[in-house]
Every structure is written in C-alpha cells, then in structure tokens.
Design an enzyme around this catalytic site. Structure first.
Site, PDB file in Angstrom:
ATOM      1  N   PRO A   1       0.820  -1.214   0.000  1.00 58.22           N
ATOM      2  CA  PRO A   1       0.000   0.000   0.000  1.00 58.22           C
ATOM      3  C   PRO A   1       0.858   1.269   0.000  1.00 58.22           C
ATOM      4  O   PRO A   1       0.393   2.343  -0.357  1.00 58.22           O
ATOM      5  CB  PRO A   1      -0.797  -0.108   1.310  1.00 58.22           C
ATOM      6  CG  PRO A   1      -0.685  -1.515   1.736  1.00 58.22           C
ATOM      7  CD  PRO A   1       0.595  -2.048   1.172  1.00 58.22           C
TER       8      PRO A   1
ATOM      9  N   GLU B   1       2.533  -7.778   8.036  1.00 57.41           N
ATOM     10  CA  GLU B   1       2.804  -6.335   7.951  1.00 57.41           C
ATOM     11  C   GLU B   1       3.766  -6.018   6.807  1.00 57.41           C
ATOM     12  O   GLU B   1       4.183  -4.877   6.645  1.00 57.41           O
ATOM     13  CB  GLU B   1       3.415  -5.845   9.277  1.00 57.41           C
ATOM     14  CG  GLU B   1       2.498  -6.008  10.486  1.00 57.41           C
ATOM     15  CD  GLU B   1       1.145  -5.372  10.279  1.00 57.41           C
ATOM     16  OE1 GLU B   1       0.129  -6.062  10.483  1.00 57.41           O
ATOM     17  OE2 GLU B   1       1.100  -4.190   9.867  1.00 57.41           O
TER      18      GLU B   1
ATOM     19  N   ARG C   1      -2.536  -8.686 -20.668  1.00 54.23           N
ATOM     20  CA  ARG C   1      -3.457  -8.360 -21.763  1.00 54.23           C
ATOM     21  C   ARG C   1      -2.812  -7.413 -22.777  1.00 54.23           C
ATOM     22  O   ARG C   1      -3.315  -7.279 -23.897  1.00 54.23           O
ATOM     23  CB  ARG C   1      -4.756  -7.762 -21.259  1.00 54.23           C
ATOM     24  CG  ARG C   1      -4.629  -6.397 -20.624  1.00 54.23           C
ATOM     25  CD  ARG C   1      -5.946  -5.916 -20.065  1.00 54.23           C
ATOM     26  NE  ARG C   1      -6.893  -5.538 -21.087  1.00 54.23           N
ATOM     27  CZ  ARG C   1      -6.883  -4.354 -21.724  1.00 54.23           C
ATOM     28  NH1 ARG C   1      -5.935  -3.466 -21.456  1.00 54.23           N
ATOM     29  NH2 ARG C   1      -7.794  -4.067 -22.632  1.00 54.23           N
TER      30      ARG C   1
ATOM     31  N   ASP D   1      -8.327   1.730 -24.650  1.00 51.51           N
ATOM     32  CA  ASP D   1      -8.521   1.555 -23.201  1.00 51.51           C
ATOM     33  C   ASP D   1      -8.606   2.899 -22.482  1.00 51.51           C
ATOM     34  O   ASP D   1      -8.014   3.885 -22.924  1.00 51.51           O
ATOM     35  CB  ASP D   1      -7.292   0.841 -22.601  1.00 51.51           C
ATOM     36  CG  ASP D   1      -7.329  -0.655 -22.792  1.00 51.51           C
ATOM     37  OD1 ASP D   1      -8.394  -1.182 -23.169  1.00 51.51           O
ATOM     38  OD2 ASP D   1      -6.291  -1.287 -22.581  1.00 51.51           O
TER      39      ASP D   1
HETATM   40  N1  LIG Z   1      -3.246  -2.600  -1.362  1.00 52.11           N
HETATM   41  C1  LIG Z   1      -2.407  -3.528  -0.833  1.00 52.11           C
HETATM   42  N2  LIG Z   1      -2.537  -4.101   0.360  1.00 52.11           N
HETATM   43  C2  LIG Z   1      -1.529  -4.996   0.665  1.00 52.11           C
HETATM   44  C3  LIG Z   1      -1.393  -5.721   1.836  1.00 52.11           C
HETATM   45  C4  LIG Z   1      -0.315  -6.565   1.974  1.00 52.11           C
HETATM   46 BR1  LIG Z   1      -0.110  -7.562   3.581  1.00 52.11          BR
HETATM   47  C5  LIG Z   1       0.634  -6.715   0.976  1.00 52.11           C
HETATM   48  C6  LIG Z   1       0.509  -5.992  -0.188  1.00 52.11           C
HETATM   49  C7  LIG Z   1      -0.578  -5.133  -0.341  1.00 52.11           C
HETATM   50  S1  LIG Z   1      -0.993  -4.108  -1.666  1.00 52.11           S
END
Ligand SMILES: Nc1nc2cc(Br)ccc2s1
Length: 252
Positions: free
Chosen positions: A94, A121, A163, A178
């Site tokens: 994230p 984590e 794709r 697209d």
């Molecule tokens: N939006 C995302 N959430 C996560 C959670 C974890 Br645990 C690993 C990678 C990602 S990418």
C-alpha cells in the site's frame, strides 16, 4: 514473458489458468512459474515471519527466507534461459508508487518479472534494499486500501500487463482505446458502450452510434469520455495539458 511469483499461497493464482491469461500461457506468450515461499524455510514449522523490531502490531516476513527464495528463483530462470538475465522485482505494497496503465505498459516491455507478494505487515525492508542494488526493484500500490496480502495485487498486475502482450487480445485496437491508454485517451475514462438490441427494456442505443458516421461517432465517444471523466475523476481532466483539450472539448 516469464513471470515468477513467490508466495505462501501459490494456489491463490489458480485464476491465471483460465480465460485470457490461461490462453496466453497455453500459447507460450506468458510463462508463469509459481513458488511456495515456505520451501526455503529450515525449521519444522516452516516459519516465514517474526515480531517487528521496535514493537508494534502484527508480524514481519523474514529476510533470510525471502533472500533464499529470490536467489533460487533467479538461478532457476537463468538456467532455463541459459543466460545471465535478471528479472524486474515487483513488491506490491500500500506504500508503493501507484500502479497505473502507464506502469503496466512499462512492465509489458520487460522479458522477466518476479513478483514478491507479502502477507502480515510486509517483508523486512532489507530485502528490497538488497535486491535494489542488483535488480530494477519496484514497490507498487494498486490502490489506497489495505488487502490481507499482496497476492490479489499480483493477480491484478499480471492481468493488466498480460493483456497488453502482443497476441493476447483478439483486437489490438481495443488496447489503444482503453481508459488511460496513451494518445487520445490518455487521462480519460472510457465512455459508455452498447451492443444489440437497439432497444432493450425501453432503453435506446444513442442514435449517433447507429448513424454509420464515423466522424460524429468518434466525436460523441470523446465527448462522453470527457463527460464521464469530469463527473467521476475530475483530477484527471486537470492533467490534460492545454493542447490536450480542443475548443469542442471545452464545451462539454
Ligand atoms: N493494497 C495492498 N494491500 C496490501 C497488503 C499486503 Br499484507 C501486501 C501488499 C498489499 S498491496
């Protein structure tokens, strides 16, 4: 394109056996290899995580296990290709840079991608530091939300990249049309689409689409794309440089 995925849930990637990605694999366009991270543990419990230094909630994935796994997968890939190629290492997180259509197009030019989806984590940060010295290494985010693990993000990225590979989509033009595709559609959402019947439950197809007038149809489609983008993603319209909007656009 070779794709390696290391995960504690390799079964998560069964969807890559079906539909477009499955056909691309059958035709040798995509060569996907799945690896169980726990194969590189050395304890009876096959431990892949530990408590975080500095305290705090959750667990962090161990660098030693990931290091042995990534080294082994690189060696496998090199042995298979008989060369000294190196993969691009992609770690979904994230906290990464946004994964966009532009990034997907960049990845589609790569001969070899190695995905490292984390759980818990995340992966000890020294793993990215270690490989960042030798490989092109990206930490990428598929959106501002937190998943239970990176596997779903890898599925999204493999499909978005796969794709784009030559021969995967029946109609090459559909890639150019697209949402977010470079050129006319850059920073524009795709507009509404229709097929037969011309009237369905009293809903009529816009008349211009039945006119056969290609110029008017192209203009209508751009207007609808601009209208939808203004409504749903106004920040994208701001990115269109002054040349990107013609005088007709400004009337939308
Ligand atoms: N939006 C995302 N959430 C996560 C959670 C974890 Br645990 C690993 C990678 C990602 S990418």
């Amino acid at each position: 394109m070779r794709v390696d995925i290391i995960s504690i849930f390799p079964e998560y990637f069964a969807p890559l056996d079906v539909s477009l990605m499955g056909k691309a694999r059958e035709r040798g366009i995509l060569d996907i290899h799945l690896h169980q991270l726990r194969d590189w543990t050395h304890d009876v419990h096959k431990t892949v995580d530990d408590t975080p230094y500095g305290g705090g909630p959750g667990m962090v994935m161990k660098p030693e296990v990931w290091g042995e796994a990534v080294d082994a997968v690189i060696e496998d890939g090199r042995a298979a290709s008989g060369g000294d190629a190196l993969p691009r290492l992609i770690v979904p997180t994230p906290s990464g840079r946004p994964f966009t259509q532009e990034v997907a197009l960049e990845y589609a030019e790569e001969p070899w991608l190695l995905f490292a989806p984390a759980r818990y984590e995340g992966i000890d940060s020294r793993v990215v530091a270690e490989y960042g010295e030798r490989l092109r290494t990206d930490e990428v985010s598929i959106g501002d939300y937190v998943l239970a693990g990176g596997e779903a993000a890898v599925l999204v990225m493999v499909e978005a990249v796969g794709r784009l590979l030559p021969g995967v989509l029946g109609n090459a033009r559909s890639v150019a049309d697209d949402s977010f595709a470079p050129g006319d559609m850059a920073n524009l959402l795709e507009g509404p689409v229709y097929t037969k019947p011309p009237v369905w439950r009293g809903h009529e197809v816009p008349e211009v689409l039945l006119s056969g007038h290609h110029g008017r149809i192209a203009r209508w489609r751009r207007d609808e794309a601009l209208r939808r983008t203004l409504d749903r993603r106004p920040e994208l319209v701001a990115r269109l440089d002054r040349d990107g909007l013609d005088k007709h656009d400004r009337r939308v």
